[in-house]
Design a protein around this motif. Structure first.
Motif, mmCIF file in Angstrom:
data_model
loop_
_atom_site.group_PDB
_atom_site.id
_atom_site.type_symbol
_atom_site.label_atom_id
_atom_site.label_comp_id
_atom_site.label_asym_id
_atom_site.label_seq_id
_atom_site.Cartn_x
_atom_site.Cartn_y
_atom_site.Cartn_z
ATOM 1 N N VAL A 1 0.837 -1.192 0.000
ATOM 2 C CA VAL A 1 0.000 0.000 0.000
ATOM 3 C C VAL A 1 0.874 1.244 0.000
ATOM 4 N N PHE A 2 0.254 2.362 -0.384
ATOM 5 C CA PHE A 2 0.961 3.643 -0.349
ATOM 6 C C PHE A 2 0.368 4.488 0.760
ATOM 7 N N ASP A 3 1.184 4.895 1.694
ATOM 8 C CA ASP A 3 0.766 5.718 2.824
ATOM 9 C C ASP A 3 0.811 7.179 2.389
ATOM 10 N N TYR A 4 -0.396 7.794 2.255
ATOM 11 C CA TYR A 4 -0.465 9.177 1.783
ATOM 12 C C TYR A 4 0.154 10.145 2.792
ATOM 13 N N ILE A 5 0.001 9.855 4.055
ATOM 14 C CA ILE A 5 0.495 10.783 5.078
ATOM 15 C C ILE A 5 2.014 10.753 5.164
ATOM 16 N N GLU A 6 2.575 9.526 5.270
ATOM 17 C CA GLU A 6 4.038 9.388 5.379
ATOM 18 C C GLU A 6 4.729 9.405 4.025
ATOM 19 N N ARG A 7 3.896 9.301 2.959
ATOM 20 C CA ARG A 7 4.431 9.294 1.591
ATOM 21 C C ARG A 7 5.481 8.196 1.410
ATOM 22 N N GLU A 8 5.022 6.979 1.671
ATOM 23 C CA GLU A 8 5.926 5.843 1.519
ATOM 24 C C GLU A 8 5.129 4.591 1.161
ATOM 25 N N PHE A 9 5.836 3.653 0.517
ATOM 26 C CA PHE A 9 5.245 2.354 0.209
ATOM 27 C C PHE A 9 5.576 1.387 1.337
ATOM 28 N N ARG A 10 4.574 0.586 1.743
ATOM 29 C CA ARG A 10 4.801 -0.392 2.810
ATOM 30 C C ARG A 10 3.760 -1.495 2.696
ATOM 31 N N SER A 11 4.019 -2.594 3.372
ATOM 32 C CA SER A 11 3.056 -3.683 3.382
ATOM 33 C C SER A 11 1.934 -3.335 4.362
ATOM 34 N N ASN A 12 0.734 -3.806 4.056
ATOM 35 C CA ASN A 12 -0.376 -3.525 4.967
ATOM 36 C C ASN A 12 -0.254 -4.378 6.222
ATOM 37 N N ASN A 13 -0.685 -3.826 7.337
ATOM 38 C CA ASN A 13 -0.573 -4.523 8.618
ATOM 39 C C ASN A 13 -1.938 -4.929 9.163
ATOM 40 N N ALA A 14 -2.923 -5.045 8.275
ATOM 41 C CA ALA A 14 -4.278 -5.371 8.724
ATOM 42 C C ALA A 14 -4.378 -6.857 9.060
ATOM 43 N N PHE A 15 -4.857 -7.147 10.261
ATOM 44 C CA PHE A 15 -5.023 -8.535 10.691
ATOM 45 C C PHE A 15 -6.487 -8.857 11.011
ATOM 46 N N ASP A 16 -7.368 -7.868 10.943
ATOM 47 C CA ASP A 16 -8.767 -8.087 11.275
ATOM 48 C C ASP A 16 -9.439 -8.941 10.204
ATOM 49 N N PRO A 17 -10.133 -10.022 10.599
ATOM 50 C CA PRO A 17 -10.841 -10.838 9.611
ATOM 51 C C PRO A 17 -11.957 -10.045 8.944
ATOM 52 N N ILE A 18 -12.215 -10.374 7.696
ATOM 53 C CA ILE A 18 -13.241 -9.690 6.911
ATOM 54 C C ILE A 18 -14.492 -10.564 6.873
#
Length: 386
Positions: A171-188
């Protein structure tokens, strides 16, 4: 419930609609394999965020979407069952306090996971509310105010949904202006494809029927027999596909292995005539066929020497319950497929009469009668007189 009854209540599941009032929503999170309840919460439906309301309303519509006897089934409760779901639901419908309603719904959740183990966490959602249906249009010239006359009934709707683990993504973090992996662990919670669900009570002729329940299967023509028997405590059912297959076997026993395309087309046209006539007369109950009806249909369709005893014997040999009648609308295929090594042909049952199977110059051929020119890749084919 017929298709019209189901469509009437399904279309009411939308925001800001005074014809349906969802008072409470009760969500139960159940862990995989163990079937233990990890968490449950109850809220007034109106207290949910609008986006959440829309997602749940979409889910509730899914429970009421599908063809009767294929995806949706009106089930009859079994009699003299200990801890019957019919009584649990009825008491829940009449519960004066929220705690009493929760207790009733948790009993049903317990029955759901007593005989079934899932490989994923699940969420069981219950709603309790009021369904209102106008029965008489208001006189527009009248000076009296108020709403149209309506009938009103309480209902409980349940949806069982699986949970999916979020996929890893960049994902691209608009605030930090950086690319990083998502850290979402909540089941959908997969609200778009319910595993199953039900509506209690059923509604017939503008009245609630507490002896029946509308059940939704996860996949067409694949009802969960364990869920129907052990959870809902309802009688066995026959799917539309099973009825269609039974009818074809009966025809095979009466007519034989070979049949003229015109005759089988006549059979389907006659059955469709019965169905359409029922709709025009606005009959609440779908037309059903017994052995005598099948005998009449075969006779008027051009089958020669139809024997009453032979039809009755074929019917009894295929249908286990002699009192069972085949629902006419289940017997007509949506389309007929003719498959050959050269080409595959798909057409409606009413057009089968335009197809002939002939021998031409010592070769097997399919002859298709058409009314217009044949165009292939922009070219009109030349006709050949034989």
């Amino acid at each position: 419930m017929n298709s019209k009854d189901i469509a009437n209540i399904r279309k009411q599941f939308k925001l800001n609609n005074d014809l349906i009032n969802i008072r409470e929503i009760f969500n139960v999170y159940v862990q995989k394999e163990s079937g233990e309840i990890y968490h449950h919460v109850i809220q007034p439906f109106e207290m949910l965020e609008q986006e959440s309301q829309e997602l749940f309303l979409m889910n509730f519509k899914k429970i009421l979407t599908g063809n009767l006897d294929a995806k949706l089934f009106e089930l009859k409760f079994q009699r003299d069952v200990e801890d019957s779901t019919q009584m649990i639901l009825f008491e829940g419908l009449q519960a004066d306090t929220t705690n009493d309603w929760i207790e009733n719904m948790l009993q049903i959740v317990g029955k759901m996971f007593a005989h079934t183990v899932y490989e994923f966490d699940t969420v069981v959602t219950f709603i309790r509310g009021e369904y209102r249906k106008p029965t008489k249009k208001r006189d527009q010239e009248s000076e009296e105010g108020g709403n149209d006359e309506v009938y009103s009934n309480e209902f409980i709707l349940c949806s069982l949904n699986k949970t999916d683990q979020p996929k890893k993504a960049l994902v691209f973090d608009y605030i930090e202006r950086e690319f990083r992996s998502n850290n979402a662990f909540d089941p959908i919670i997969n609200l778009a494809q319910p595993l199953s669900g039900f509506l209690f009570p059923a509604f017939n002729d503008n009245a609630a029927d507490v002896n029946h329940i509308l059940y939704c299967a996860g996949k067409a023509n694949q009802p969960d027999e364990t869920f129907i028997d052990q959870v809902l405590n309802c009688e066995e059912i026959i799917t539309a596909l099973e009825e269609k297959d039974s009818f074809e076997l009966i025809l095979n026993k009466v007519i034989g292995d070979t049949v003229d395309s015109q005759v089988i087309s006549n059979v389907y046209e006659e059955i469709d005539r019965v169905v359409q006539e029922n709709k025009e007369n606005e009959e609440s109950e779908a037309p059903k066929l017994d052995s005598r009806d099948i005998e009449r249909i075969l006779t008027v369709s051009g089958v020669e020497n139809v024997d009453t005893a032979k039809v009755e014997h074929a019917f009894k040999a295929i249908v286990d319950d002699e009192k069972h009648e085949l629902k006419a609308s289940n017997l007509i295929p949506k389309s007929i497929k003719i498959e050959t090594k050269v080409a595959n042909l798909t057409l409606s049952p009413k057009d089968l009469k335009h197809v002939k199977y002939i021998m031409f110059q010592g070769k097997r051929c399919l002859m298709l009668e058409i009314d217009d020119d044949v165009v292939v890749e922009g070219f009109r084919l030349e006709s050949e007189i034989v």
